[in-house]
Design a protein around this motif. Structure first.
Motif, short mmCIF file in Angstrom:
data_model
loop_
_atom_site.label_atom_id
_atom_site.label_comp_id
_atom_site.label_asym_id
_atom_site.label_seq_id
_atom_site.Cartn_x
_atom_site.Cartn_y
_atom_site.Cartn_z
N LEU A 274 0.83 -1.20 0.00
CA LEU A 274 0.00 0.00 0.00
C LEU A 274 0.86 1.25 0.00
O LEU A 274 0.62 2.20 -0.76
CB LEU A 274 -0.93 -0.02 1.21
CG LEU A 274 -1.86 1.18 1.40
CD1 LEU A 274 -2.80 1.35 0.22
CD2 LEU A 274 -2.65 1.02 2.70
N ALA A 275 1.89 1.27 0.83
CA ALA A 275 2.78 2.43 0.90
C ALA A 275 3.51 2.65 -0.42
O ALA A 275 3.63 3.79 -0.90
CB ALA A 275 3.78 2.25 2.04
N ASP A 276 4.01 1.58 -1.02
CA ASP A 276 4.68 1.71 -2.31
C ASP A 276 3.72 2.20 -3.39
O ASP A 276 4.06 3.06 -4.21
CB ASP A 276 5.30 0.38 -2.74
CG ASP A 276 6.60 0.05 -2.04
OD1 ASP A 276 7.10 0.90 -1.27
OD2 ASP A 276 7.11 -1.06 -2.25
N THR A 277 2.51 1.66 -3.39
CA THR A 277 1.52 2.04 -4.39
C THR A 277 1.12 3.50 -4.22
O THR A 277 1.00 4.25 -5.20
CB THR A 277 0.29 1.12 -4.29
OG1 THR A 277 0.71 -0.24 -4.44
CG2 THR A 277 -0.74 1.44 -5.36
N TYR A 278 0.94 3.93 -2.97
CA TYR A 278 0.55 5.32 -2.73
C TYR A 278 1.68 6.28 -3.10
O TYR A 278 1.44 7.34 -3.69
CB TYR A 278 0.12 5.53 -1.27
CG TYR A 278 -0.66 6.79 -1.10
CD1 TYR A 278 -2.03 6.82 -1.34
CD2 TYR A 278 -0.04 7.98 -0.72
CE1 TYR A 278 -2.76 7.99 -1.19
CE2 TYR A 278 -0.76 9.15 -0.58
CZ TYR A 278 -2.12 9.15 -0.82
OH TYR A 278 -2.83 10.31 -0.69
N THR A 279 2.91 5.90 -2.79
CA THR A 279 4.05 6.74 -3.16
C THR A 279 4.15 6.86 -4.68
O THR A 279 4.38 7.95 -5.21
CB THR A 279 5.35 6.16 -2.58
OG1 THR A 279 5.21 6.06 -1.15
CG2 THR A 279 6.55 7.03 -2.90
N TYR B 183 1.63 6.52 -6.74
CA TYR B 183 0.49 7.35 -7.12
C TYR B 183 0.85 8.84 -7.05
O TYR B 183 0.61 9.60 -7.99
CB TYR B 183 -0.71 7.04 -6.22
CG TYR B 183 -1.76 8.14 -6.24
CD1 TYR B 183 -2.68 8.23 -7.27
CD2 TYR B 183 -1.79 9.11 -5.24
CE1 TYR B 183 -3.61 9.26 -7.31
CE2 TYR B 183 -2.71 10.14 -5.27
CZ TYR B 183 -3.62 10.22 -6.31
OH TYR B 183 -4.53 11.24 -6.34
N LEU B 184 1.42 9.25 -5.91
CA LEU B 184 1.79 10.66 -5.73
C LEU B 184 2.80 11.11 -6.78
O LEU B 184 2.68 12.20 -7.36
CB LEU B 184 2.35 10.90 -4.34
CG LEU B 184 1.35 10.87 -3.19
CD1 LEU B 184 2.10 10.95 -1.86
CD2 LEU B 184 0.35 12.01 -3.31
N TYR C 183 -2.19 7.20 -12.76
CA TYR C 183 -2.50 7.59 -11.38
C TYR C 183 -3.94 7.26 -11.02
O TYR C 183 -4.26 6.95 -9.87
CB TYR C 183 -2.11 9.03 -11.06
CG TYR C 183 -3.03 10.13 -11.52
CD1 TYR C 183 -4.29 10.32 -10.95
CD2 TYR C 183 -2.62 11.02 -12.50
CE1 TYR C 183 -5.12 11.35 -11.37
CE2 TYR C 183 -3.44 12.06 -12.91
CZ TYR C 183 -4.69 12.22 -12.34
OH TYR C 183 -5.50 13.24 -12.74
N THR C 184 -4.85 7.28 -11.99
CA THR C 184 -6.24 6.90 -11.72
C THR C 184 -6.31 5.42 -11.34
O THR C 184 -7.01 5.05 -10.38
CB THR C 184 -7.12 7.21 -12.95
OG1 THR C 184 -7.05 8.61 -13.22
CG2 THR C 184 -8.56 6.79 -12.71
N GLU C 185 -5.58 4.58 -12.06
CA GLU C 185 -5.56 3.16 -11.74
C GLU C 185 -4.94 2.93 -10.36
O GLU C 185 -5.43 2.12 -9.58
CB GLU C 185 -4.77 2.39 -12.82
CG GLU C 185 -4.96 0.89 -12.79
CD GLU C 185 -4.20 0.20 -11.67
OE1 GLU C 185 -4.69 -0.81 -11.14
OE2 GLU C 185 -3.09 0.68 -11.32
N LEU C 186 -3.87 3.66 -10.04
CA LEU C 186 -3.22 3.52 -8.74
C LEU C 186 -4.14 3.96 -7.61
O LEU C 186 -4.13 3.36 -6.52
CB LEU C 186 -1.92 4.33 -8.72
CG LEU C 186 -0.79 3.78 -9.59
CD1 LEU C 186 0.27 4.84 -9.83
CD2 LEU C 186 -0.20 2.53 -8.96
N ALA C 187 -4.94 4.99 -7.84
CA ALA C 187 -5.88 5.44 -6.81
C ALA C 187 -6.90 4.35 -6.47
O ALA C 187 -7.25 4.16 -5.31
CB ALA C 187 -6.60 6.72 -7.26
N LEU C 188 -7.35 3.63 -7.48
CA LEU C 188 -8.26 2.52 -7.24
C LEU C 188 -7.55 1.37 -6.53
O LEU C 188 -8.11 0.70 -5.67
CB LEU C 188 -8.87 2.03 -8.56
CG LEU C 188 -9.76 3.04 -9.28
CD1 LEU C 188 -10.14 2.51 -10.66
CD2 LEU C 188 -10.99 3.37 -8.46
N ALA C 189 -6.30 1.17 -6.88
CA ALA C 189 -5.53 0.07 -6.30
C ALA C 189 -5.31 0.27 -4.80
O ALA C 189 -5.40 -0.69 -4.03
CB ALA C 189 -4.18 -0.07 -7.01
N VAL C 190 -5.00 1.50 -4.38
CA VAL C 190 -4.75 1.70 -2.95
C VAL C 190 -6.00 1.36 -2.14
O VAL C 190 -5.90 0.81 -1.04
CB VAL C 190 -4.24 3.12 -2.61
CG1 VAL C 190 -2.87 3.37 -3.22
CG2 VAL C 190 -5.21 4.21 -2.99
#
Length: 155
Positions: free
Chosen positions: A23-28, A30-31, A56-63
């Motif tokens: 989650l942390a890697d994915t959010y980082t 994303y940012l 980034y839209t896909e990453l937002a859903l992933a988190v």
């Protein structure tokens, strides 16, 4: 209330900890991707601006999916910048690099998330946590494909 899903609390905790790193890697990532979407310039502006937006839209859903899996395992999901900084495998890039460097940075970020997800498979497999394994498989497919597409822009 106790959770009786066939996976012990300790095992669920180990999986939740690994998912917290994911989650942390994915959010980082994303940012970083959102930052590059806002700040990209140059001849590839339109292509990269749109591509980064899709990413980034896909990453937002992933988190959200990752955090919800942590919650389903019975643990709180990390949700602050401070927690993400401590858990993440990589750091954000400061400043505004040129478009080519942005692509390289995002390839590295995608590959970092792949390694984090792949590292969690043995723990999920050991306890037959198919739900987490399915989530990890989906994440691997997305991040490996995205890394390939980004690398293709550099050739």
């Amino acid at each position: 209330m106790e959770i009786h899903t066939g996976i012990s609390e300790r095992q669920r905790g180990d999986i939740a900890q690994g998912l917290s790193r994911l989650l942390a890697d994915t959010y980082t990532l994303y940012l970083q991707t959102h930052n590059f979407h806002w700040n990209v310039t140059g001849p590839m502006f339109n292509t990269l601006h749109l591509m980064f937006e899709q990413q980034y839209t896909e990453l937002a859903l992933a988190v959200d999916s990752i955090a919800e899996r942590i919650r389903a395992l019975g643990f709180p999901a990390p949700g602050t910048y401070g927690q993400f900084v401590k858990l993440s495998s990589f750091k954000e890039t400061e400043g505004v690099p040129d478009a080519q460097e942005m692509i390289k940075i995002l390839v590295t970020g995608q590959e970092t998330v792949v390694r984090t997800a792949r590292g969690l498979f043995p723990i999920a497999d050991e306890v037959n946590d198919e739900a987490t394994a399915d989530l990890l498989t989906q994440r691997l497919q997305v991040h490996e494909k995205t890394a390939w597409m980004l690398r293709s822009l550099l050739e």
